[in-house]
Design a protein around this motif. Sequence first.
Motif, PDB file in Angstrom:
ATOM      1  N   ILE A   1      -6.371  10.070  13.145  1.00 43.09           N
ATOM      2  CA  ILE A   1      -6.495  11.239  12.266  1.00 43.09           C
ATOM      3  C   ILE A   1      -7.938  11.735  12.363  1.00 43.09           C
ATOM      4  O   ILE A   1      -8.846  11.185  11.742  1.00 43.09           O
ATOM      5  N   ALA A   2      -8.138  12.767  13.161  1.00 41.11           N
ATOM      6  CA  ALA A   2      -9.485  13.280  13.383  1.00 41.11           C
ATOM      7  C   ALA A   2      -9.965  14.078  12.172  1.00 41.11           C
ATOM      8  O   ALA A   2      -9.153  14.642  11.436  1.00 41.11           O
TER       9      ALA A   2
ATOM     10  N   ALA B   1       3.731  -6.824   5.971  1.00 42.62           N
ATOM     11  CA  ALA B   1       3.899  -5.578   6.728  1.00 42.62           C
ATOM     12  C   ALA B   1       3.474  -4.373   5.894  1.00 42.62           C
ATOM     13  O   ALA B   1       2.846  -3.436   6.407  1.00 42.62           O
ATOM     14  N   VAL B   2       3.803  -4.394   4.608  1.00 42.68           N
ATOM     15  CA  VAL B   2       3.427  -3.285   3.731  1.00 42.68           C
ATOM     16  C   VAL B   2       1.912  -3.260   3.549  1.00 42.68           C
ATOM     17  O   VAL B   2       1.287  -2.188   3.615  1.00 42.68           O
ATOM     18  N   ARG B   3       1.323  -4.413   3.332  1.00 39.27           N
ATOM     19  CA  ARG B   3      -0.134  -4.461   3.178  1.00 39.27           C
ATOM     20  C   ARG B   3      -0.832  -3.952   4.429  1.00 39.27           C
ATOM     21  O   ARG B   3      -1.788  -3.181   4.360  1.00 39.27           O
ATOM     22  N   ALA B   4      -0.344  -4.367   5.588  1.00 42.79           N
ATOM     23  CA  ALA B   4      -0.963  -3.930   6.842  1.00 42.79           C
ATOM     24  C   ALA B   4      -0.833  -2.420   7.019  1.00 42.79           C
ATOM     25  O   ALA B   4      -1.783  -1.749   7.457  1.00 42.79           O
ATOM     26  N   ALA B   5       0.339  -1.879   6.675  1.00 44.05           N
ATOM     27  CA  ALA B   5       0.549  -0.431   6.825  1.00 44.05           C
ATOM     28  C   ALA B   5      -0.359   0.356   5.891  1.00 44.05           C
ATOM     29  O   ALA B   5      -0.933   1.385   6.285  1.00 44.05           O
ATOM     30  N   LEU B   6      -0.506  -0.103   4.656  1.00 38.04           N
ATOM     31  CA  LEU B   6      -1.367   0.586   3.704  1.00 38.04           C
ATOM     32  C   LEU B   6      -2.834   0.500   4.124  1.00 38.04           C
ATOM     33  O   LEU B   6      -3.582   1.485   4.047  1.00 38.04           O
ATOM     34  N   ASP B   7      -3.254  -0.678   4.564  1.00 38.84           N
ATOM     35  CA  ASP B   7      -4.649  -0.842   4.994  1.00 38.84           C
ATOM     36  C   ASP B   7      -4.945   0.032   6.207  1.00 38.84           C
ATOM     37  O   ASP B   7      -6.024   0.649   6.293  1.00 38.84           O
ATOM     38  N   ALA B   8      -3.995   0.098   7.145  1.00 40.26           N
ATOM     39  CA  ALA B   8      -4.207   0.918   8.335  1.00 40.26           C
ATOM     40  C   ALA B   8      -4.248   2.400   7.977  1.00 40.26           C
ATOM     41  O   ALA B   8      -5.052   3.171   8.533  1.00 40.26           O
ATOM     42  N   ALA B   9      -3.394   2.812   7.054  1.00 34.80           N
ATOM     43  CA  ALA B   9      -3.391   4.214   6.630  1.00 34.80           C
ATOM     44  C   ALA B   9      -4.694   4.570   5.928  1.00 34.80           C
ATOM     45  O   ALA B   9      -5.271   5.648   6.163  1.00 34.80           O
ATOM     46  N   ARG B  10      -5.162   3.683   5.084  1.00 32.15           N
ATOM     47  CA  ARG B  10      -6.425   3.951   4.389  1.00 32.15           C
ATOM     48  C   ARG B  10      -7.578   4.067   5.387  1.00 32.15           C
ATOM     49  O   ARG B  10      -8.439   4.954   5.270  1.00 32.15           O
ATOM     50  N   ALA B  11      -7.598   3.192   6.389  1.00 31.79           N
ATOM     51  CA  ALA B  11      -8.656   3.263   7.396  1.00 31.79           C
ATOM     52  C   ALA B  11      -8.549   4.564   8.202  1.00 31.79           C
ATOM     53  O   ALA B  11      -9.554   5.212   8.485  1.00 31.79           O
ATOM     54  N   ALA B  12      -7.326   4.955   8.555  1.00 36.15           N
ATOM     55  CA  ALA B  12      -7.136   6.154   9.380  1.00 36.15           C
ATOM     56  C   ALA B  12      -7.549   7.416   8.653  1.00 36.15           C
ATOM     57  O   ALA B  12      -8.072   8.358   9.264  1.00 36.15           O
ATOM     58  N   LEU B  13      -7.318   7.456   7.333  1.00 28.23           N
ATOM     59  CA  LEU B  13      -7.607   8.651   6.542  1.00 28.23           C
ATOM     60  C   LEU B  13      -8.927   8.551   5.786  1.00 28.23           C
ATOM     61  O   LEU B  13      -9.279   9.465   5.042  1.00 28.23           O
ATOM     62  N   HIS B  14      -9.647   7.431   5.961  1.00 25.61           N
ATOM     63  CA  HIS B  14     -10.859   7.193   5.178  1.00 25.61           C
ATOM     64  C   HIS B  14     -10.515   7.364   3.694  1.00 25.61           C
ATOM     65  O   HIS B  14     -11.222   8.049   2.943  1.00 25.61           O
ATOM     66  N   GLY B  15      -9.426   6.718   3.285  1.00 31.68           N
ATOM     67  CA  GLY B  15      -8.877   6.918   1.955  1.00 31.68           C
ATOM     68  C   GLY B  15      -9.603   6.156   0.868  1.00 31.68           C
ATOM     69  O   GLY B  15     -10.450   5.286   1.122  1.00 31.68           O
TER      70      GLY B  15
ATOM     71  N   ARG C   1       0.709  11.460  12.143  1.00 27.69           N
ATOM     72  CA  ARG C   1       0.221  10.114  12.466  1.00 27.69           C
ATOM     73  C   ARG C   1       1.331   9.250  13.053  1.00 27.69           C
ATOM     74  O   ARG C   1       1.122   8.536  14.031  1.00 27.69           O
ATOM     75  N   CYS C   2       2.531   9.287  12.450  1.00 28.31           N
ATOM     76  CA  CYS C   2       3.591   8.376  12.920  1.00 28.31           C
ATOM     77  C   CYS C   2       4.360   8.964  14.098  1.00 28.31           C
ATOM     78  O   CYS C   2       4.897   8.221  14.920  1.00 28.31           O
ATOM     79  N   GLY C   3       4.457  10.308  14.175  1.00 28.75           N
ATOM     80  CA  GLY C   3       5.024  10.946  15.350  1.00 28.75           C
ATOM     81  C   GLY C   3       6.531  10.971  15.456  1.00 28.75           C
ATOM     82  O   GLY C   3       7.066  11.483  16.432  1.00 28.75           O
ATOM     83  N   ASP C   4       7.234  10.456  14.464  1.00 31.67           N
ATOM     84  CA  ASP C   4       8.698  10.311  14.562  1.00 31.67           C
ATOM     85  C   ASP C   4       9.373  11.110  13.447  1.00 31.67           C
ATOM     86  O   ASP C   4       9.434  10.647  12.307  1.00 31.67           O
ATOM     87  N   PRO C   5       9.897  12.309  13.748  1.00 29.46           N
ATOM     88  CA  PRO C   5      10.528  13.116  12.691  1.00 29.46           C
ATOM     89  C   PRO C   5      11.702  12.408  12.018  1.00 29.46           C
ATOM     90  O   PRO C   5      11.892  12.543  10.807  1.00 29.46           O
ATOM     91  N   GLY C   6      12.491  11.668  12.785  1.00 26.81           N
ATOM     92  CA  GLY C   6      13.611  10.950  12.192  1.00 26.81           C
ATOM     93  C   GLY C   6      13.150   9.925  11.174  1.00 26.81           C
ATOM     94  O   GLY C   6      13.730   9.807  10.084  1.00 26.81           O
ATOM     95  N   ALA C   7      12.100   9.180  11.513  1.00 28.87           N
ATOM     96  CA  ALA C   7      11.553   8.193  10.582  1.00 28.87           C
ATOM     97  C   ALA C   7      10.991   8.874   9.338  1.00 28.87           C
ATOM     98  O   ALA C   7      11.135   8.364   8.222  1.00 28.87           O
TER      99      ALA C   7
ATOM    100  N   ALA D   1       3.283   5.006   4.029  1.00 28.78           N
ATOM    101  CA  ALA D   1       1.942   4.548   3.676  1.00 28.78           C
ATOM    102  C   ALA D   1       0.912   5.667   3.841  1.00 28.78           C
ATOM    103  O   ALA D   1       0.058   5.885   2.974  1.00 28.78           O
ATOM    104  N   THR D   2       1.001   6.393   4.943  1.00 30.14           N
ATOM    105  CA  THR D   2       0.050   7.483   5.197  1.00 30.14           C
ATOM    106  C   THR D   2       0.206   8.575   4.153  1.00 30.14           C
ATOM    107  O   THR D   2      -0.782   9.125   3.649  1.00 30.14           O
ATOM    108  N   ARG D   3       1.437   8.908   3.838  1.00 26.67           N
ATOM    109  CA  ARG D   3       1.710   9.935   2.831  1.00 26.67           C
ATOM    110  C   ARG D   3       1.092   9.551   1.486  1.00 26.67           C
ATOM    111  O   ARG D   3       0.444  10.366   0.828  1.00 26.67           O
TER     112      ARG D   3
END
Length: 273
Positions: A7-8, A61-75, A218-224, A118-120
């Motif tokens: 996420i630039a 898995a949930v913790r990892a997804a949230l941590d990664a989303a926070r890092a990606a968005l500087h949340g 970020r996730c790239g998958d419209p179906g997901a 998580a990103t949302r």
Amino acid sequence: ALRLAPIAPGLRERVAAPGATGPLARLLALLSQYLEPLFPADLARHGVTPADRLVPPRGPAVRAALDAARAALHGRPFAAFLSGAPGAGIALENSQPPSLVIAAGVEALAPGALAFAATRAVDLLGHGWALAGKFAPRDVGILLELACRFSGGSPPSQGLPPERAGAFLAALELSVPPSVREEARRLARDASDELAATDPRALAAALRRTANRVALLRCGDPGAALDALLLADRKLVESPPAPSQALALADLRDVALFALSDPFLKLRVAALG
């Protein structure tokens, strides 16, 4: 395999729904962490207690997804809780720090849907959703009036009670750093003008749809993404729409249309290199 796009800086503005990056939305995001403590928080309404905190070894898995989303968005920092609520939604609460309350079904989401959810949630948290997402439209208007008044604007009255306005403004004077206050002053006039022409429901929808778009990019998958949105809405979990009806729902339709748009395809390809 799941490929999460970086996420630039400035990306959110490029994919935002109309109304999500104007002076009013920017002012809300700027002041959200100072506004949140002014209003009561109630984790109990989500059915969780401190014993439900999402800490190791629970929900890796949930913790990892949230941590990664926070890092990606500087949340923003947050506390996470697991609830037994149906569906796969992530609710926000204006505790200190703010809380993400994760429904039981989130742990069962496929990796793409989990990354989207998580990103949302992290994006929404950074833009004032802990209050805007739980308040009724009238109260969102009052919140925006308060932000404008503190910043030095002259917004139209949204119903902010005079007897409470002074206490709110005094508390903000004590908590908001000078640098943030100066930035808020630069937004005050335009935000006040925008509030005069803004339905708080429209602003809330714009913030929600923008978070959906950022998460999809970020996730790239419209179906997901569509699966995550359907499962996040308790009403839709209890009474699922037929596939032909799902895209009649405004937020799902917006995600689907964005997924088919040139900006999504170009930014996704560029992000992945």
